[in-house]
Design a protein around this motif. Structure first.
Motif, mmCIF file in Angstrom:
data_model
loop_
_atom_site.group_PDB
_atom_site.id
_atom_site.type_symbol
_atom_site.label_atom_id
_atom_site.label_comp_id
_atom_site.label_asym_id
_atom_site.label_seq_id
_atom_site.Cartn_x
_atom_site.Cartn_y
_atom_site.Cartn_z
ATOM 1 N N TRP A 17 -0.437 -9.517 5.868
ATOM 2 C CA TRP A 17 -0.974 -8.004 6.188
ATOM 3 C C TRP A 17 0.053 -7.308 5.321
ATOM 4 O O TRP A 17 -0.606 -6.118 4.723
ATOM 5 C CB TRP A 17 -1.070 -8.013 7.650
ATOM 6 C CG TRP A 17 -1.330 -6.603 7.877
ATOM 7 C CD1 TRP A 17 -0.484 -5.456 8.259
ATOM 8 C CD2 TRP A 17 -2.547 -6.088 7.982
ATOM 9 N NE1 TRP A 17 -0.933 -4.370 8.419
ATOM 10 C CE2 TRP A 17 -2.389 -4.507 8.278
ATOM 11 C CE3 TRP A 17 -3.912 -6.565 7.524
ATOM 12 C CZ2 TRP A 17 -3.506 -3.753 8.473
ATOM 13 C CZ3 TRP A 17 -4.844 -5.705 7.870
ATOM 14 C CH2 TRP A 17 -4.836 -4.447 8.231
ATOM 15 N N ASP A 18 1.224 -7.296 5.276
ATOM 16 C CA ASP A 18 2.302 -6.326 4.778
ATOM 17 C C ASP A 18 1.990 -6.598 3.177
ATOM 18 O O ASP A 18 1.834 -5.521 2.589
ATOM 19 C CB ASP A 18 3.608 -6.677 5.038
ATOM 20 C CG ASP A 18 3.884 -6.632 6.733
ATOM 21 O OD1 ASP A 18 3.342 -5.518 7.233
ATOM 22 O OD2 ASP A 18 4.942 -7.119 7.170
ATOM 23 N N THR A 19 1.767 -7.615 2.856
ATOM 24 C CA THR A 19 1.785 -7.979 1.299
ATOM 25 C C THR A 19 0.258 -7.418 0.752
ATOM 26 O O THR A 19 0.110 -6.607 -0.269
ATOM 27 C CB THR A 19 1.490 -9.252 0.965
ATOM 28 O OG1 THR A 19 2.864 -9.951 1.264
ATOM 29 C CG2 THR A 19 1.630 -9.719 -0.547
ATOM 30 N N LEU A 20 -0.645 -7.451 1.445
ATOM 31 C CA LEU A 20 -1.955 -6.777 1.171
ATOM 32 C C LEU A 20 -2.111 -5.275 1.372
ATOM 33 O O LEU A 20 -2.647 -4.826 0.359
ATOM 34 C CB LEU A 20 -2.914 -7.660 2.134
ATOM 35 C CG LEU A 20 -3.491 -8.771 1.862
ATOM 36 C CD1 LEU A 20 -4.312 -9.497 3.016
ATOM 37 C CD2 LEU A 20 -4.055 -9.199 0.602
ATOM 38 N N THR A 21 -1.140 -4.807 2.328
ATOM 39 C CA THR A 21 -1.296 -3.495 2.423
ATOM 40 C C THR A 21 -0.477 -2.842 1.557
ATOM 41 O O THR A 21 -0.865 -1.804 0.666
ATOM 42 C CB THR A 21 -0.442 -2.932 3.730
ATOM 43 O OG1 THR A 21 -1.114 -3.701 4.888
ATOM 44 C CG2 THR A 21 -0.491 -1.421 4.118
ATOM 45 N N GLN A 22 0.444 -3.299 0.933
ATOM 46 C CA GLN A 22 1.355 -3.069 -0.338
ATOM 47 C C GLN A 22 0.591 -3.021 -1.426
ATOM 48 O O GLN A 22 0.437 -2.154 -2.328
ATOM 49 C CB GLN A 22 2.664 -3.769 -0.433
ATOM 50 C CG GLN A 22 3.666 -3.235 -1.607
ATOM 51 C CD GLN A 22 4.940 -3.813 -1.611
ATOM 52 O OE1 GLN A 22 5.058 -4.914 -0.806
ATOM 53 N NE2 GLN A 22 5.667 -3.723 -2.519
ATOM 54 N N THR A 23 -0.151 -4.070 -1.750
ATOM 55 C CA THR A 23 -1.032 -4.409 -2.838
ATOM 56 C C THR A 23 -2.284 -3.326 -2.873
ATOM 57 O O THR A 23 -2.544 -2.663 -4.007
ATOM 58 C CB THR A 23 -1.701 -5.749 -2.982
ATOM 59 O OG1 THR A 23 -0.566 -6.492 -2.948
ATOM 60 C CG2 THR A 23 -2.424 -5.922 -4.050
ATOM 61 N N THR A 49 -2.767 -0.224 -5.721
ATOM 62 C CA THR A 49 -4.092 -0.084 -6.316
ATOM 63 C C THR A 49 -4.626 1.095 -6.214
ATOM 64 O O THR A 49 -5.281 1.830 -7.280
ATOM 65 C CB THR A 49 -4.951 -1.159 -5.789
ATOM 66 O OG1 THR A 49 -4.516 -2.539 -5.779
ATOM 67 C CG2 THR A 49 -6.270 -1.358 -6.413
ATOM 68 N N LEU A 50 -4.303 1.789 -4.950
ATOM 69 C CA LEU A 50 -4.971 3.168 -4.861
ATOM 70 C C LEU A 50 -4.155 4.237 -5.902
ATOM 71 O O LEU A 50 -4.577 5.025 -6.527
ATOM 72 C CB LEU A 50 -4.857 3.669 -3.413
ATOM 73 C CG LEU A 50 -5.735 3.073 -2.377
ATOM 74 C CD1 LEU A 50 -5.573 3.398 -1.041
ATOM 75 C CD2 LEU A 50 -7.038 3.371 -2.852
ATOM 76 N N LEU A 51 -2.943 3.776 -5.868
ATOM 77 C CA LEU A 51 -2.013 4.773 -6.775
ATOM 78 C C LEU A 51 -2.609 4.627 -8.387
ATOM 79 O O LEU A 51 -2.791 5.244 -8.973
ATOM 80 C CB LEU A 51 -0.467 4.500 -6.561
ATOM 81 C CG LEU A 51 -0.273 4.795 -5.429
ATOM 82 C CD1 LEU A 51 1.357 4.270 -5.288
ATOM 83 C CD2 LEU A 51 -0.151 6.416 -5.245
ATOM 84 N N GLN A 52 -2.857 3.346 -8.819
ATOM 85 C CA GLN A 52 -3.359 3.120 -10.037
ATOM 86 C C GLN A 52 -4.486 3.669 -10.282
ATOM 87 O O GLN A 52 -4.847 4.198 -11.416
ATOM 88 C CB GLN A 52 -3.256 1.580 -10.320
ATOM 89 C CG GLN A 52 -1.997 0.827 -10.602
ATOM 90 C CD GLN A 52 -1.990 -0.282 -10.475
ATOM 91 O OE1 GLN A 52 -2.986 -1.167 -10.644
ATOM 92 N NE2 GLN A 52 -0.832 -1.278 -10.869
ATOM 93 N N LEU A 53 -5.466 3.765 -9.177
ATOM 94 C CA LEU A 53 -6.886 4.169 -9.335
ATOM 95 C C LEU A 53 -6.691 5.793 -9.581
ATOM 96 O O LEU A 53 -7.581 6.023 -10.269
ATOM 97 C CB LEU A 53 -7.720 3.744 -8.234
ATOM 98 C CG LEU A 53 -8.848 4.213 -8.021
ATOM 99 C CD1 LEU A 53 -10.025 3.827 -9.406
ATOM 100 C CD2 LEU A 53 -9.817 3.867 -6.641
ATOM 101 N N GLN A 54 -5.709 6.125 -8.838
ATOM 102 C CA GLN A 54 -5.900 7.767 -8.859
ATOM 103 C C GLN A 54 -5.160 8.295 -10.189
ATOM 104 O O GLN A 54 -5.777 8.977 -10.892
ATOM 105 C CB GLN A 54 -4.876 8.345 -7.821
ATOM 106 C CG GLN A 54 -5.265 7.922 -6.495
ATOM 107 C CD GLN A 54 -4.539 8.671 -5.294
ATOM 108 O OE1 GLN A 54 -3.366 9.010 -5.644
ATOM 109 N NE2 GLN A 54 -4.733 8.548 -4.072
#
Length: 314
Positions: A229-235, A239-244
């Protein structure tokens, strides 16, 4: 011949009929129903009446006599047959009585057998209940003994573990090596009862662990581990930062592209205003694409001469 006593009018009986009926009624009253030969006496009365009737009708007397004779013969034949059948009837009565007695004896015997079987059945049911009670008592004793043996095995294991722990502590304190008693180890290894109990305890523990594992799988089959869960949350955050970032770059490139398009349109409009000849060439190429290059030059020369003429005329 006076026939008034034989024949009469439509509304009154003849004299002969009245006499015969009176005779029949009178004679029937003289006999009793309780007499053993009542039917024969009654038949004899009617025979006499029929004989008197034949005497009065002489013309029909032969026919009536023949009729009476046939009736008498038939009656005699039937009486003979009855006499012949009387021994058979008595024999049949005896056979029937014997059969009834045999049937009654069979019924009594069957009733006796049924009663004996019922008593035996009740006794067997009682024996079965006693055996079941003994079996329950034996099972209770076996369970108690198994519990005692299990407790003794647990105590034995605790004692062995405590002895080993004490030996290890003594070795640590003295710095020497205290050897275990080989007799205990041999007894521990070679005792089949201990091994069987140990196997039973291990199987019970294995069953409990398997049940607990199945329960955990059933309850948490759709639960994600914490590390994943922590790994998926970090990823997801990355991903959201890259998308922005990509969205910002895309918006900037789009604005630049729109600016370039606007500048290109302005330059195109200015070029159209400054060079009408090239515009006409382009229009001619669009309108007449099949013409050769020489014809296109001629058209261009004529188009150039037209403005000159216009200037001269002006």
């Amino acid at each position: 011949m006076d026939t008034s006593h034989i024949y009469a009018g439509p509304w009154r009986k003849p004299q002969l009929l009245i006499q015969l009926e009176s005779y029949v009624n009178k004679e029937l009253q003289t006999i009793s129903f309780d007499q053993p030969e009542f039917q024969e006496q009654k038949l004899q009365i009617y025979r006499d009446v029929f004989g008197q009737f034949m005497k009065e009708f002489k013309t029909y007397q032969p026919l009536l006599s023949a009729i009476k004779k046939e009736y008498e013969n038939t009656l005699t034949f039937q009486q003979d047959q009855i006499r012949k059948l009387e021994p058979l009837q008595s024999h049949l009565r005896l056979v029937s009585e014997e059969c009834d007695k045999k049937i009654q004896a069979y019924l009594e015997e069957e009733q006796a057998k049924i009663g004996a079987l019922k008593r035996e059945n009740r006794q067997l049911q009682k024996n079965i209940e006693d055996m079941k009670e003994k079996e329950r008592a034996m099972l209770a004793v076996v369970d108690h003994l198994q519990a005692e043996v299990s407790n003794q095995y647990v105590q034995y294991r605790e004692e062995v573990d405590a002895r080993k722990l004490l030996i290890w502590q003594l070795n640590d304190l003295t710095g020497g090596s205290v050897k275990e008693d080989p007799a205990d180890k041999k007894a521990e290894i070679q005792d089949p009862v201990v091994l069987q109990l140990a196997l039973k305890v291990c199987r019970g523990d294995l069953t409990k662990v398997q049940a607990e594992l199945v329960k955990m799988k059933t309850e948490h089959w759709d639960v994600v581990p914490r590390c994943k869960w922590d790994t998926l949350t970090q990823t997801h955050t990355q991903t959201l930062l890259q998308l922005q970032t990509l969205q910002g770059d895309f918006d900037r490139l789009k604005s630049e592209y729109d600016t370039l398009l606007e500048l290109q349109e302005r330059e195109t409009v200015q070029n159209k205003r400054q060079d009408p000849i090239s515009v006409q060439v382009l229009e001619l190429r669009k309108e007449v694409p099949q013409k050769s290059a020489k014809e296109i030059e001629e058209l261009l020369a004529s188009s150039q001469s037209k403005p000159d003429n216009n200037t001269i005329s002006s």
